[in-house]
Design an enzyme around this catalytic site. Structure first.
Site, short mmCIF file in Angstrom:
data_model
loop_
_atom_site.label_atom_id
_atom_site.label_comp_id
_atom_site.label_asym_id
_atom_site.label_seq_id
_atom_site.Cartn_x
_atom_site.Cartn_y
_atom_site.Cartn_z
CD GLU A 144 -2.91 1.21 2.30
OE1 GLU A 144 -2.86 0.34 3.17
OE2 GLU A 144 -3.72 2.14 2.30
CG HIS B 6 -5.87 0.75 12.71
ND1 HIS B 6 -6.58 1.93 12.68
CD2 HIS B 6 -5.36 0.60 11.46
CE1 HIS B 6 -6.49 2.47 11.48
NE2 HIS B 6 -5.75 1.69 10.71
CD GLU B 7 -2.74 -2.01 10.71
OE1 GLU B 7 -3.27 -2.17 9.59
OE2 GLU B 7 -2.30 -0.89 11.08
CG ASN C 83 -0.18 -6.89 4.00
OD1 ASN C 83 -0.25 -6.00 3.17
ND2 ASN C 83 0.77 -6.94 4.93
CG HIS D 50 -7.63 -1.70 8.04
ND1 HIS D 50 -8.44 -0.72 7.53
CD2 HIS D 50 -6.48 -1.07 8.40
CE1 HIS D 50 -7.82 0.45 7.59
NE2 HIS D 50 -6.63 0.28 8.13
N GLY E 107 3.37 2.11 10.94
CA GLY E 107 3.11 1.27 12.11
C GLY E 107 2.88 -0.18 11.74
CB ALA E 108 0.84 -2.42 11.55
CG MET E 109 0.14 -3.34 4.86
SD MET E 109 -0.81 -1.86 4.40
CE MET E 109 -2.08 -2.62 3.38
CD GLU F 114 -6.11 3.48 6.78
OE1 GLU F 114 -6.29 3.31 8.00
OE2 GLU F 114 -5.54 2.63 6.05
N1 B3K Z 1 -3.01 0.97 5.67
C1 B3K Z 1 -1.69 1.14 6.19
C2 B3K Z 1 -1.00 2.36 5.70
C3 B3K Z 1 -0.19 2.17 4.49
C4 B3K Z 1 0.60 3.43 4.17
C5 B3K Z 1 1.44 3.28 2.98
N2 B3K Z 1 2.24 4.44 2.65
C6 B3K Z 1 -1.67 1.16 7.68
C7 B3K Z 1 -2.97 1.41 8.33
O1 B3K Z 1 -3.51 2.49 8.31
O2 B3K Z 1 -3.54 0.48 8.85
ZN ZN Z 2 -5.41 1.83 8.73
#
Ligand code: B3K
Ligand code: ZN
Length: 885
Positions: free
Chosen positions: A127, A303-304, A271, A307, A267-269, A326
């Site tokens: 991302e 948070h992750e 996926n 998502h 912070g984190a992603m 977000e």
């Molecule tokens: N969705 C990712 C953010 C990615 C940023 C890339 N430049 C983290 C988050 O908001 O959960």
């Molecule tokens: Zn996020």
């Protein structure tokens, strides 16, 4: 690096994709000096895109194309066009299959976007637009595909091979290599793709979902960190349960994995099924992580995880809609944290952060709406406005609809759009359809930038027993938006009588009172509300819980603020009254400093904080929050021209005076709490956070008195505590004290003890970078030479350079411009290795309009120097050019 001026991309130019990808089959061959990526894309013409067969334009950057096939036919150079960002070819049928093979170099990827290596392991960050650095693809969120991924690597170095979805096959190969295949049945955009290969250990647990499905949970870390994973695992299980209970959302795969990596841009992603985390947001145990770090781990894990529905199952149509996932997910994680810990304290922390940092962004050259309408580089739009203000917008919808209708709306949104890529308008439409509430005017919060002001005045008619509030809202111009239309502002309020009791609230025209605390909707530029049957002049408690992200003004006297501090039944507003009182007192001191007068602290602030300290019935965390004076960053934000030195001098003077005047109650509170801490093993729960926060703020005040018993207490706490919260505070107060020998000894011992723990060393760097004693820049420059420091690791850059420029205002803004020159040098250097991190560090320089003419000139000169420094990344170019415009 760009080869031409980056182009502006506009929301209004959005077009549906010409082609779709139904299936993506990837094979990665991971080697030490290169990686081969084979991609098979099962594609078709998008039925929504019109007639004919236009050229197919695939995104791809920094890829070496080895082979390209269209329906099994090998294409020659004459069959396609290749640039440094695109691969264009001509399909001949509605449905077709593309096969490509490319070579990439994760081993030398310092930008940490796409596939890269961190501490010897392979990992990805896609991302927003990183997947195009992995293979040729339609790298846009409205192209959603199923994925199967096979990875092969040397077994010894990379025993663990992970990707999204469920594992379906694995095996060994010749030459000590092995492979694994993962299948993700849920359609997803490429930005949610992930891959990990490394020598990792995991902690495993299980979660039984509300429909009794068993899910395996795994958190993968480097072997030496396996003892720091339990808190994240507990947080994950709490998040899964909370999302079922509060939003009715159940997890959907058989396995959910988190992997901790040391080099990560954010912070984190999230996926799909394979979250990748900055190790700072996973690892936590008493000895190495503070209470704040524990709470951050809990919040980021949540948070992750959240998502998975708000972002993955329902994703964004285009990157202008980023706040769709977000803002919503931040709102969800904030409510989760409020439910797990203290709701009022969480709100106070979030509002203080928003007002200091997001309000500054909204008032600066990068100001943009929650849904931006243009950008050059999307990485620059992962902002406080999209995240934090976006969350406030969701909170206002929640307030306007109430919890039941909001839940009905979110249920409808998830049901209606499951598996789709949608817009903020689609979200609002679901909320409207479910609730029957018209949100047409409310939507201006998505399209208008800037922080609205809400000016409130009152008039009481004793003869008629009526009380009238007059309201005026306005919003300053922001780049590209001169005129603003009125917002819908939910204004929660109560009216207090002389004993502090809430009065029944009956508006003119209503036949009876409706509660004693209610939400009024301010919708016009000028508006008045008249309350009837008000038998005495009331005191209003306005914008309770910070019900809208606005700058409220009401002409409260200091005595009225002291009354609200004691009596307001809204905990947030009790804190807020204390902050407003402190702001008035500090602004008076700033004026005295500027006029060269003797500084005199209003004794009412002392009295107010004394009564807070002596009130045993108050939550200790609230006491700690109320003792915290507004920060220098916030005082800067609310100044027309920020006088850095006067702000620092005034605030430090007030702190020192408070410490002297309140020595007895601070010392009593400190000793009582330290005594409990000494005899209680560390627990990461809110009552314990509260005790330590009061203990620690008391210590930081007490230390200002320089009394020997306080120094002894700080040293005792430093040496004898069992946790990082107490140890780091003790270190910080020593670092900011004049006790040079003790300071040097503590810093040395700390570094010696924790030299092998990168996350702890980050805290060691930050404490020193934030020290406001003279000579800050020299200390930071010396620390850059420390063996534990490296510009290649984003956490280190943030810990040292970010903390200096962002928190050490009096040193960063040194009148000779040395701080600015230093920051510009670091940005120029980072621009070449990691453009996202370079661009992030620019924030403090973009705020040049806040300062005096001389500092403005110095800051602008550094921005000009960056602009002239050579080939800039689109990230840095966008921020610098907009700041100078
Ligand atoms: N969705 C990712 C953010 C990615 C940023 C890339 N430049 C983290 C988050 O908001 O959960
Ligand atoms: Zn996020």
């Amino acid at each position: 690096m760009r080869t031409e001026q980056p182009k502006m991309i506009y929301l209004k130019d959005y077009q549906v994709p010409d082609y779709l990808i139904d299936e993506t089959h990837l094979t990665f061959e991971l080697f030490e000096d290169h990686t081969l990526v084979h991609a098979q894309l099962v594609m078709r013409r998008n039925p929504d895109a019109g007639a004919g067969l236009p050229a197919l334009v695939l995104d791809g950057q920094q890829l070496e194309l080895l082979e390209l096939k269209l329906d099994d036919r090998v294409l020659g150079a004459a069959d396609y066009q290749l640039t440094d960002s695109h691969l264009t070819l001509q399909p001949t049928q509605e449905q077709f299959v593309i096969d490509s093979s490319v070579r990439i170099h994760p081993e030398s990827n310092t930008a940490l976007e796409g596939l890269y290596k961190s501490s010897g392991m392979f990992c990805t960050q896609c991302e927003a637009e990183g997947f195009r650095k992995i293979t040729y693809y339609l790298d846009r969120p409205d192209v959603m595909s199923t994925f199967t991924t096979t990875l092969s690597a040397e077994q010894h170095r990379y025993p663990v091979l992970l990707s999204n979805g469920n594992p379906i096959a694995s095996g060994s190969e010749e030459g000590g290599r092995h492979w694994a295949t993962w299948e993700d049945p849920f359609k997803k955009p490429a930005y949610l793709f992930a891959l990990v290969a490394g020598d990792l250990w995991c902690v495993e647990d299980r979660f039984t979902t509300m429909s009794a499905r068993e899910v395996t949970l795994r958190i993968y870390v480097e072997p030496e960190n396996i003892d720091k994973v339990q808190h994240a695992m507990d947080s994950l299980k709490k998040s899964m349960k909370w999302d079922e209970e509060v939003y009715g959302r159940e997890y959907d795969l058989d396995i959910f994995m988190i992997v901790a990596v040391n080099d990560f841009n954010m912070g984190a992603m999230e996926n799909k099924g394979l979250n990748i985390f900055n190790s700072s947001c996973v690892l936590a145990k008493a000895e190495t992580a503070t209470d704040a770090a524990h709470q951050r781990v809990e919040a980021v894990v949540a948070h992750e995880y959240f998502h998975n529905w708000s972002g993955n199952r329902v994703t964004c149509r285009d990157w202008f809609q980023l706040s769709l996932k977000e803002g919503f997910t931040v709102f969800r994680d904030a409510e989760f944290s409020a439910d797990m810990n203290s709701r009022t304290v969480k709100r106070i922390e979030d509002v203080a952060y928003l007002r200091t940092h997001q309000f500054a962004e909204d008032a600066g050259p990068m100001a943009h709406p929650v849904r931006p309408d243009s950008f050059m580089e999307i990485s620059n739009f992962y902002t406080l406005t999209v995240y934090e203000k976006g969350s406030e917008v969701l909170r206002m919808i929640h307030t306007l609809l109430g919890p039941q209708l909001f839940r009905k709306g979110s249920d409808l949104y998830f049901a209606r759009h499951d598996g789709q890529a949608v817009t903020c308008d689609d979200f609002i439409k679901a909320m409207e359809d479910a609730s029957g509430v018209d949100l047409t005017q409310f939507k201006r919060w998505y399209s208008q930038a800037g922080t609205p002001r809400l000016e409130v005045s009152e008039s009481y008619d004793a003869a008629a027993n009526t009380y009238r509030l007059q309201l005026r809202q306005s919003c300053p111009a922001t780049p590209g938006q001169a005129e603003k239309l009125p917002f819908v502002i939910p204004l929660e309020l109560a009216l207090l009588d002389a004993q502090g009791r809430e009065l029944p609230l009956q508006l003119v025209g209503e036949d009876k009172p409706v509660g004693t605390s209610r939400v009024l909707q301010v919708t016009q530029a000028e508006q008045a509300f008249t309350f009837v049957n008000i038998a005495e002049q009331p005191l209003p408690s306005l914008l309770r819980g910070f019900s809208a992200p606005v700058k409220l003004s009401f002409p409260y006297s200091r005595d009225q603020l002291m009354f609200l501090m004691q009596h307001d039944s809204d905990g947030f507003n009790r804190w807020e009254a204390g902050q407003q009182l402190a702001v008035q007192v500090l602004q008076e001191l700033i004026g005295q400093h500027q006029r060269g007068e003797l500084l005199v602290l209003d004794p009412r602030l002392v009295a107010a904080l004394r009564s807070v300290l002596e009130n045993d019935s108050l939550d200790q965390a609230m006491v700690a929050e109320m003792l915290s004076l507004p920060g220098e960053g916030y005082l800067t934000e609310i100044s027309d021209v920020a006088d850095v030195d006067a702000i620092h001098a005034a605030r430090e003077f007030a702190r020192a005076q408070l410490a002297e005047a309140l020595f007895e109650p601070l010392w009593a509170r400190y000793q009582a709490n330290r005594e409990v801490s000494r005899n209680t093993p560390y627990v990461a729960e809110s009552a314990h956070f509260a005790r330590r926060s009061l203990q620690n703020i008391a210590l930081s005040y007490l230390m200002l008195t320089g009394k020997p018993q306080v120094l002894a207490a700080a040293l005792e706490q430093y040496e004898a505590c069992d946790n990082m919260t107490e140890r780091l505070t003790a270190l910080a107060v020593l670092v900011n004290s004049p006790f040079e020998a003790e300071k040097a000894e503590a810093l040395k011992a700390f570094a010696e003890h924790f030299k092998d723990n990168a996350l702890v060393m980050d805290q060691w760097f930050s404490v020193q970078a934030a020290c406001t004693l003279p000579g800050g820049l020299a200390r930071v420059q010396a620390l850059m030479q420390h063996p534990a420091f490296t510009m290649k690791n984003p956490n280190k850059v943030r810990a040292l350079i970010g903390a200096f420029a962002g928190q050490n205002l009096v040193n960063f803004h040194a009148a000779d411009g040395s701080g600015y020159r230093f920051l510009a040098d670091q940005v120029i250097s980072l621009n070449a290795t990691n453009p996202q991190i370079a661009s992030r560090q620019l924030g403090p320089l973009t705020r040049w309009r806040k300062y005096d003419a001389s500092r403005q000139a110095l800051m602008r000169a550094e921005l000009e120097r960056i602009l002239a420094s050579g080939e800039l990344s689109s990230d840095v170019f966008e921020v610098v050019s907009k700041s100078l415009a």
